[in-house]
Design an enzyme around this catalytic site. Sequence first.
Site, short mmCIF file in Angstrom:
data_model
loop_
_atom_site.label_atom_id
_atom_site.label_comp_id
_atom_site.label_asym_id
_atom_site.label_seq_id
_atom_site.Cartn_x
_atom_site.Cartn_y
_atom_site.Cartn_z
N CYS A 58 -41.25 27.70 1.49
CA CYS A 58 -39.91 27.27 1.26
C CYS A 58 -38.81 28.26 1.16
CB CYS A 58 -39.95 26.19 0.35
SG CYS A 58 -40.51 26.80 -1.11
N HIS A 122 -41.77 30.09 -9.66
CA HIS A 122 -42.12 29.08 -10.65
C HIS A 122 -41.24 29.30 -11.89
CE1 HIS A 122 -45.63 27.86 -8.52
NE2 HIS A 122 -46.34 28.61 -9.04
N HIS A 172 -49.52 23.54 -15.38
CA HIS A 172 -48.74 24.41 -14.27
C HIS A 172 -47.86 25.25 -14.95
CE1 HIS A 172 -46.58 25.43 -10.61
NE2 HIS A 172 -47.60 25.01 -10.07
N GLU A 174 -45.11 26.22 -13.73
CA GLU A 174 -43.55 25.74 -13.76
C GLU A 174 -43.35 24.82 -14.91
OE1 GLU A 174 -42.29 23.87 -10.12
OE2 GLU A 174 -40.99 22.70 -11.33
N CYS A 240 -37.65 18.90 -5.59
CA CYS A 240 -36.74 19.71 -4.59
C CYS A 240 -36.81 19.10 -3.41
CB CYS A 240 -36.86 21.18 -4.94
SG CYS A 240 -38.10 21.69 -3.40
N SER A 268 -52.90 26.17 -4.94
CA SER A 268 -51.33 25.54 -4.86
C SER A 268 -51.25 24.26 -5.00
CB SER A 268 -51.10 26.07 -3.31
OG SER A 268 -49.81 25.27 -2.98
N SER A 269 -50.71 23.73 -6.10
CA SER A 269 -50.42 22.39 -6.44
C SER A 269 -49.90 21.61 -5.40
CB SER A 269 -50.00 22.30 -7.94
OG SER A 269 -48.78 21.60 -7.96
FE1 F3S Z 1 -39.84 26.06 -3.21
FE2 F3S Z 1 -38.01 26.23 -4.88
FE3 F3S Z 1 -38.85 23.82 -3.91
S1 F3S Z 1 -39.76 27.44 -4.71
S2 F3S Z 1 -40.76 24.04 -3.36
S3 F3S Z 1 -37.72 25.43 -2.96
S4 F3S Z 1 -38.21 24.21 -6.08
#
Ligand code: F3S
Length: 329
Positions: A58, A122, A172, A174, A240, A268-269
Amino acid sequence: MSADAIVELYGEKTHSQCGFSEFSEVGAAEDIFVTVAGLFERNEVYMEVIVAEHAGFCFGVTKAVETVYDQIQKEKKNIYTFGPIIHNETVVGDLEKKGVKVIENPAQLQGISEGTVIIRSHGVTRQVHQELESSGLDIIDATCPFVKRIHKIVDEESAKGKSIIVVGSETHPEVEGIVSYANGPVFVVESPEKAKLFNENRELEYTVVSQTTYNKKKFQETIEIINNNGYNINIVNTICNATDERQSEAEEIASKADVMIVIGGAHSSNSRKLYEICSQRCAKTYFIQTLDDLKMDIDASVNLVGITAGASTPKNIIEEVQKHVRTNI
Ligand code: F3S
């Protein structure tokens, strides 16, 4: 994508295998080939391979990884990342070979007077951020803006006297970071099951946020349970868009696929959540980290193979897997 570009990308062999000319005659090649890697002859039946458009890095992860490579290119001395920059051993291994060290605690920087520390997408806790800042080293904050937005919401809402509920995985990093921005009571609810057990002061006002990579449906279920149990909640959906799109698309592909491949890091969650979503829709779902892990059971009844990948999976690994599926099965 133009017809020529597709042929260039997949090669002449692919071109003849997939019957590309037939598609170009009906003029639909562009649309079809954006997501469909190809239709391949296999024992006189055609197997379709679909690679999710939203598979892989992402923008938050891309930015964090690029930041590290950028520092390497600038030949900076002593480059550190706070925690592995992404949950992908291949990428972390490559960075390690290039001299990048992973630290887990600001105390590891004691006695080091020169260097750069990169905070991953994170984010970190408020306390860790302060400790890193006071280390005297250069700090590059690659926390994803979507995560920073949650820090800000939690900080502001709790400063107004609201209690905070974070829907996500308690351990986690984050979520640990998000929790640290609360200036008052803060609770983590991991799942709808845990929401049923949530038993706090019903007189308080709560602001609910979510981990960015939390499953959309589970988030809805969780807040419904809390709401129905008589809590006064103000909900901010902070999942997100990248996650939302990735999960919806994966679910859609898995619903029609005979076999589904999810590529992602073991830790990776978001990748594990993708696997969970896909396996609910497609019984033959495989979770792999790299091509080496792929041991598929494919017979002639398989007409459609879907491929998706978590936010920490580099493009080249996705390419490798899809090429292997197209050419070896
Ligand atoms: Fe990536 Fe940021 Fe969403 S790291 S998964 S764009 S919160």
